[in-house]
Design a protein around this motif. Sequence first.
Motif, PDB file in Angstrom:
ATOM      1  N   VAL A  21       0.848  -1.181   0.000  1.00 49.64           N
ATOM      2  CA  VAL A  21       0.000   0.000   0.000  1.00 49.64           C
ATOM      3  C   VAL A  21       0.887   1.235   0.000  1.00 49.64           C
ATOM      4  O   VAL A  21       1.886   1.287   0.695  1.00 49.64           O
ATOM      5  N   PRO A  25      -2.631   7.439   0.301  1.00 46.27           N
ATOM      6  CA  PRO A  25      -3.535   7.074  -0.786  1.00 46.27           C
ATOM      7  C   PRO A  25      -3.896   8.283  -1.651  1.00 46.27           C
ATOM      8  O   PRO A  25      -3.805   9.428  -1.218  1.00 46.27           O
ATOM      9  N   GLN A  26      -4.327   8.002  -2.858  1.00 46.15           N
ATOM     10  CA  GLN A  26      -4.694   9.055  -3.791  1.00 46.15           C
ATOM     11  C   GLN A  26      -5.871   9.858  -3.237  1.00 46.15           C
ATOM     12  O   GLN A  26      -6.845   9.303  -2.743  1.00 46.15           O
TER      13      GLN A  26
END
Length: 99
Positions: A21, A25-26
């Motif tokens: 991961v 995160p986007q």
Amino acid sequence: MRRLLPLALLAAPQAALAQAVAANPQGSGPIVAALAWLQGTLMGNVATAVAVMAVAAVGFMMLTGRLNWRMGATVIIGCFVLFGASAIVSGIQQAAAIQ
């Protein structure tokens, strides 16, 4: 002996093939920025000044007998946890990392 080989293979430990991961995160840019601001505020000069005043007040109250030692120790340990939180979390993450 040949019958025990499949059982031994099933009982042998295997590496977990987890998905990697990304660190952030986007779409989490504003959230990460807000949390960085909050961390900077909590760990900055204001928090340091408040912690110094709290420890001084607790120390004075303990010195004059208005506060028991257990409550005073709780406040001081709380300051250690507050300012050492990033080091504590880093240690937990390193301990949990698969080498």
